[in-house]
Design a protein around this motif. Structure first.
Motif, short mmCIF file in Angstrom:
data_model
loop_
_atom_site.label_atom_id
_atom_site.label_comp_id
_atom_site.label_asym_id
_atom_site.label_seq_id
_atom_site.Cartn_x
_atom_site.Cartn_y
_atom_site.Cartn_z
N LEU A 22 0.86 -1.18 0.00
CA LEU A 22 0.00 0.00 0.00
C LEU A 22 0.90 1.22 0.00
O LEU A 22 1.69 1.43 0.92
CB LEU A 22 -0.91 -0.01 1.23
CG LEU A 22 -1.84 -1.22 1.34
CD1 LEU A 22 -2.58 -1.21 2.67
CD2 LEU A 22 -2.83 -1.26 0.18
N VAL A 89 -2.55 4.78 -2.76
CA VAL A 89 -3.56 5.39 -1.90
C VAL A 89 -3.21 6.87 -1.77
O VAL A 89 -2.25 7.22 -1.08
CB VAL A 89 -3.61 4.72 -0.51
CG1 VAL A 89 -4.76 5.31 0.31
CG2 VAL A 89 -3.73 3.21 -0.62
N VAL A 113 -6.71 3.95 -4.74
CA VAL A 113 -7.68 4.44 -3.76
C VAL A 113 -7.49 5.95 -3.66
O VAL A 113 -6.40 6.42 -3.33
CB VAL A 113 -7.47 3.79 -2.38
CG1 VAL A 113 -8.51 4.31 -1.39
CG2 VAL A 113 -7.55 2.27 -2.48
N ILE A 251 -9.89 0.43 2.78
CA ILE A 251 -8.72 0.02 2.01
C ILE A 251 -8.57 -1.49 2.02
O ILE A 251 -8.30 -2.12 0.99
CB ILE A 251 -7.46 0.71 2.57
CG1 ILE A 251 -7.53 2.22 2.33
CG2 ILE A 251 -6.20 0.12 1.94
CD1 ILE A 251 -6.45 3.00 3.08
#
Length: 258
Positions: A22, A89, A113, A251
Motif C-alpha cells: 500500500l 492510496v 484508492v 482500504i
C-alpha cells in the motif's frame, strides 16, 4: 518501519509485510506520518509512505514541485524500494498525483484508492481569487490553525494530532506551499484519468468542505471506469486523521492482503 533518504529522491518509509504494498501519498500540507493512524490499523501489511518533494523531511529538495514532478518522484521511489506489486492510496493532492501515476499504466499496479482526492476536472469554485486566497493558508501559525479548524476538519481532534497538522503544514518549502493552490489544484487531468485501467475506489468525507461529496461524484468518478464510491460519515477533509479506522477498513476491503 525503515526510512530511506536518497540524494535525488524524496524520503520515504517502508515497512515490509504482506502485499500488495500500500503506497500512501499525502495531501497539501501533510507528510508520510499523516497516514500513521491508518497504518497502525493495517498490521502485517507491506507499507510505503512518501514525504513529497518540498514537504517535511523532503523539504530541502529543489523544485519544481508540480504534479508531474511529484508523479515522477513516486515512480522513482517505487523503483528505489523495489516495489512491483502495489496499490496507490492518495489523499487530496496525493490523489491527483496518484491519478497521474496510474495513467502511465505501470507494471505492478493493482488498483488505486483516492481519498478526498483532487478531482480530475477542477470544480467551478476553483477561481483565481480562491486560489490566491488558498495560497496564504499556511503563511502563519494563526492562519494554519484557522484552516485546520474551520476548513480541513469537521471533527474534534486530540491536541497532539492538531499540533502535528500545524507543524506539517508549516514544514513545506515556500514554493511547494504555493504550487498546489496556485497551479496544481486548477490543473485539468481528465485525459490522464480516463487512461487508468485498474480498479478504483473513491472515498469521500461526508462533511468535506475542500473536496465535497458532490464534486467527487461529478468531477472524478465519471472519468474512472467502474469506480467504487464510498462516503465516510461524520468526517471532513482530513479523513486519514479524522476517521482512520473506517478508512483502513475501506482500504482492506478494496485491497486485501494476498
Amino acid at each position: 518501519m525503515t526510512s530511506t533518504r536518497q540524494l535525488a529522491l524524496p524520503t520515504y518509509d517502508h515497512r515490509t509485510g504482506t502485499g500488495p504494498t500500500l503506497v500512501f501519498l499525502h495531501y497539501w500540507g501533510g507528510s508520510a506520518r499523516t497516514w500513521d493512524l491508518v497504518v497502525d490499523r493495517l498490521p502485517g501489511r507491506d507499507i510505503l509512505a512518501v514525504d513529497f518533494r518540498g514537504w517535511s523531511r523532503s523539504n530541502a529538495l529543489p523544485g519544481p514541485y508540480t504534479l508531474t514532478r511529484l508523479a515522477d518522484d513516486t515512480v522513482a521511489v517505487l523503483a528505489d524500494a523495489r516495489i512491483d506489486d502495489y496499490v496507490l492510496v492518495g489523499h487530496s493532492m496525493g490523489g491527483k498525483v496518484a491519478q497521474l501515476v496510474a495513467a502511465k499504466r505501470p507494471t505492478g499496479l493493482r488498483g488505486i484508492v483516492l481519498v478526498g482526492s483532487g478531482p480530475a476536472r477542477p470544480a467551478a469554485e476553483i477561481t483565481a481569487e480562491y486560489r490566491e486566497f488558498l495560497s496564504h493558508a499556511y503563511d502563519t501559525e494563526e492562519s494554519t490553525a484557522a484552516a485546520r479548524d474551520t476548513v480541513l476538519t469537521a471533527t474534534a481532534l486530540p491536541a497532539p494530532i492538531k499540533a502535528q497538522i500545524s507543524r506539517d503544514s508549516r514544514a513545506g518549502a515556500g514554493a511547494a506551499r504555493t504550487e498546489w493552490p496556485l497551479h496544481g489544484i486548477a490543473e485539468d487531468i481528465t485525459e490522464h484519468t480516463r487512461m487508468i485501467n485498474v480498479p478504483a475506489l473513491v472515498v469521500a468525507g461526508e462533511h468535506d468542505r475542500v473536496e465535497p461529496v458532490d464534486v467527487l461524484r461529478r468531477n472524478l468518478v465519471p472519468f474512472l471506469s467502474g469506480a467504487q464510491f464510498a462516503v465516510i460519515p461524520n468526517t471532513g477533509h482530513l479523513i486519514p486523521l479524522e476517521a482512520p479506522a473506517e478508512l483502513a477498513d475501506a482500504i482492506t476491503a478494496f485491497a486485501p492482503a494476498a
